[in-house]
Design a protein around this motif. Structure first.
Motif, short mmCIF file in Angstrom:
data_model
loop_
_atom_site.label_atom_id
_atom_site.label_comp_id
_atom_site.label_asym_id
_atom_site.label_seq_id
_atom_site.Cartn_x
_atom_site.Cartn_y
_atom_site.Cartn_z
N ASP A 175 0.80 -1.22 0.00
CA ASP A 175 0.00 0.00 0.00
C ASP A 175 0.83 1.27 0.00
OD1 ASP A 175 0.99 0.18 2.53
OD2 ASP A 175 -0.93 0.03 3.56
N GLY A 176 2.10 1.17 -0.37
CA GLY A 176 2.93 2.37 -0.45
C GLY A 176 3.68 2.67 0.82
N GLU A 204 15.73 -1.97 -9.63
CA GLU A 204 15.80 -1.75 -11.07
C GLU A 204 14.54 -1.07 -11.60
OE1 GLU A 204 15.84 -4.75 -14.77
OE2 GLU A 204 17.62 -4.89 -13.50
N SER A 205 13.38 -1.40 -11.01
CA SER A 205 12.12 -0.86 -11.50
C SER A 205 11.91 0.59 -11.07
CB SER A 205 10.95 -1.72 -11.03
OG SER A 205 11.04 -3.03 -11.53
N GLU A 259 5.52 -7.45 -6.18
CA GLU A 259 5.31 -6.80 -7.47
C GLU A 259 4.26 -5.70 -7.35
OE1 GLU A 259 4.45 -9.95 -10.20
OE2 GLU A 259 6.58 -10.31 -10.65
N HIS A 260 3.18 -5.96 -6.61
CA HIS A 260 2.17 -4.93 -6.41
C HIS A 260 2.73 -3.77 -5.59
CE1 HIS A 260 -0.79 -7.29 -8.38
NE2 HIS A 260 -0.89 -8.22 -7.44
N LYS A 261 3.59 -4.09 -4.64
CA LYS A 261 4.23 -3.04 -3.84
C LYS A 261 5.03 -2.10 -4.74
CE LYS A 261 8.27 -2.49 -0.91
NZ LYS A 261 9.34 -3.16 -0.18
N VAL A 262 5.84 -2.67 -5.61
CA VAL A 262 6.67 -1.85 -6.50
C VAL A 262 5.80 -0.98 -7.40
CG1 VAL A 262 8.27 -1.97 -8.45
CG2 VAL A 262 8.66 -3.38 -6.44
N PHE A 263 4.73 -1.55 -7.95
CA PHE A 263 3.84 -0.77 -8.80
C PHE A 263 3.19 0.36 -8.02
CE2 PHE A 263 -0.61 -0.11 -10.05
CZ PHE A 263 -0.41 0.54 -11.26
N GLY A 267 5.09 8.84 -9.15
CA GLY A 267 4.82 9.32 -10.50
C GLY A 267 5.86 8.89 -11.51
N ILE A 268 6.48 7.74 -11.28
CA ILE A 268 7.53 7.26 -12.18
C ILE A 268 7.04 6.02 -12.93
CG2 ILE A 268 9.39 8.21 -10.76
CD1 ILE A 268 9.86 5.47 -9.61
N ASN A 269 7.78 5.65 -13.96
CA ASN A 269 7.45 4.46 -14.75
C ASN A 269 8.30 3.29 -14.27
OD1 ASN A 269 6.84 2.53 -16.65
ND2 ASN A 269 7.38 3.77 -18.42
N ALA A 270 7.66 2.33 -13.62
CA ALA A 270 8.39 1.17 -13.10
C ALA A 270 8.75 0.17 -14.18
CB ALA A 270 7.56 0.47 -12.02
N PHE A 271 8.30 0.39 -15.41
CA PHE A 271 8.42 -0.64 -16.44
C PHE A 271 9.43 -0.31 -17.52
CE2 PHE A 271 4.15 -0.88 -14.61
CZ PHE A 271 4.14 -2.19 -14.18
N ASP A 272 10.04 0.88 -17.48
CA ASP A 272 11.08 1.15 -18.48
C ASP A 272 12.43 0.71 -17.95
OD1 ASP A 272 12.57 3.29 -17.14
OD2 ASP A 272 10.89 4.59 -17.60
#
Length: 229
Positions: A18-19, A55-56, A170-174, A181-186
């Motif tokens: 939950d952040g 990395e994400s 994985e949900h935590k990182v997302f 406000g960043i892109n975890a997938f690039d």
């Protein structure tokens, strides 16, 4: 775990999803996360989390291209709690800035369950010590407490539980990427490293020539190192 993350009210989400990590980093000023499995079969699980989280979310710009104005992604370190003894717990409890901690205890193990019971007792004792600390008239024996930790306890480690742990993190990182406000997938940083390594590798092996100023500088440095300078 996926269904719960999708449908449950956010107040019912596990702390790790939950952040809470963003809170630990940005507001409690805790830049590192210790992940402590209490099952030897999870010994390499934190190494996966290092790649997943660091990395994400280790990014310097937001999705709109503007600079990130806060810290993102913790430095994750680990050691199987079954072998760590007290070699870093004292530092986490007393030192500054300290660390946030994730405890991963299993109620049963593939080995001696009596030893596992003792391990779980130690795990809960550590969590209590981090949370509440200790008062003393001797300043050297004072532990301030108020150090955040999360205990993710499960009955036994099996494929379903392992999958749930992977999904949880994985949900935590997302979720944290959304907070920042960043892109975890690039993967721009990874691509840059691979590109540079491809160009430098033949220089290290002594074949090819540097064709840019930066590579020439790298070649000179490598030459100096090989010559013992």
């Amino acid at each position: 775990m996926d269904e719960h993350f999708l449908t449950a009210p956010w107040q019912q989400e596990p702390a790790d999803a939950d952040g809470a990590g963003a809170w630990n980093i940005n507001f409690l000023q805790l830049p590192t996360l210790a992940v402590l499995p209490y099952d030897d079969r999870l010994a390499r699980f934190p190494a996966y989390l290092q790649q997943l989280d660091m990395e994400s979310n280790g990014k310097r710009v937001r999705m709109d291209g503007s600079p990130v104005r806060c810290e993102t992604a913790p430095v994750i370190w680990e050691n199987p709690a079954t072998t760590r003894s007290t070699r870093f717990s004292r530092c986490c409890i007393r030192a500054r800035p300290g660390a946030a901690l994730d405890f991963l205890p299993s109620l049963s193990s593939c080995g001696d369950n009596s030893a596992q019971d003792l391990a779980i007792a130690n795990c809960l004792a550590q969590a209590e010590a981090f949370a509440f600390g200790q008062d003393s008239t001797n300043p050297h024996q004072v532990h301030e407490g108020n150090r955040p930790s999360t205990v993710v306890m499960f009955r036994e480690l099996n494929p379903a539980v392992l999958g749930a742990l992977v999904a949880l993190y994985e949900h935590k990182v997302f979720t944290q990427s959304v907070c920042w406000g960043i892109n975890a997938f690039d993967q721009w940083g990874v691509e840059l490293g691979k590109k540079l390594a491809t160009a430098i590798a033949p220089l290290v092996a002594g074949i090819g020539e540097a064709n840019t100023a930066s590579l020439r500088g790298t070649l000179r440095t490598l030459s100096d190192l090989k010559g013992g300078r």
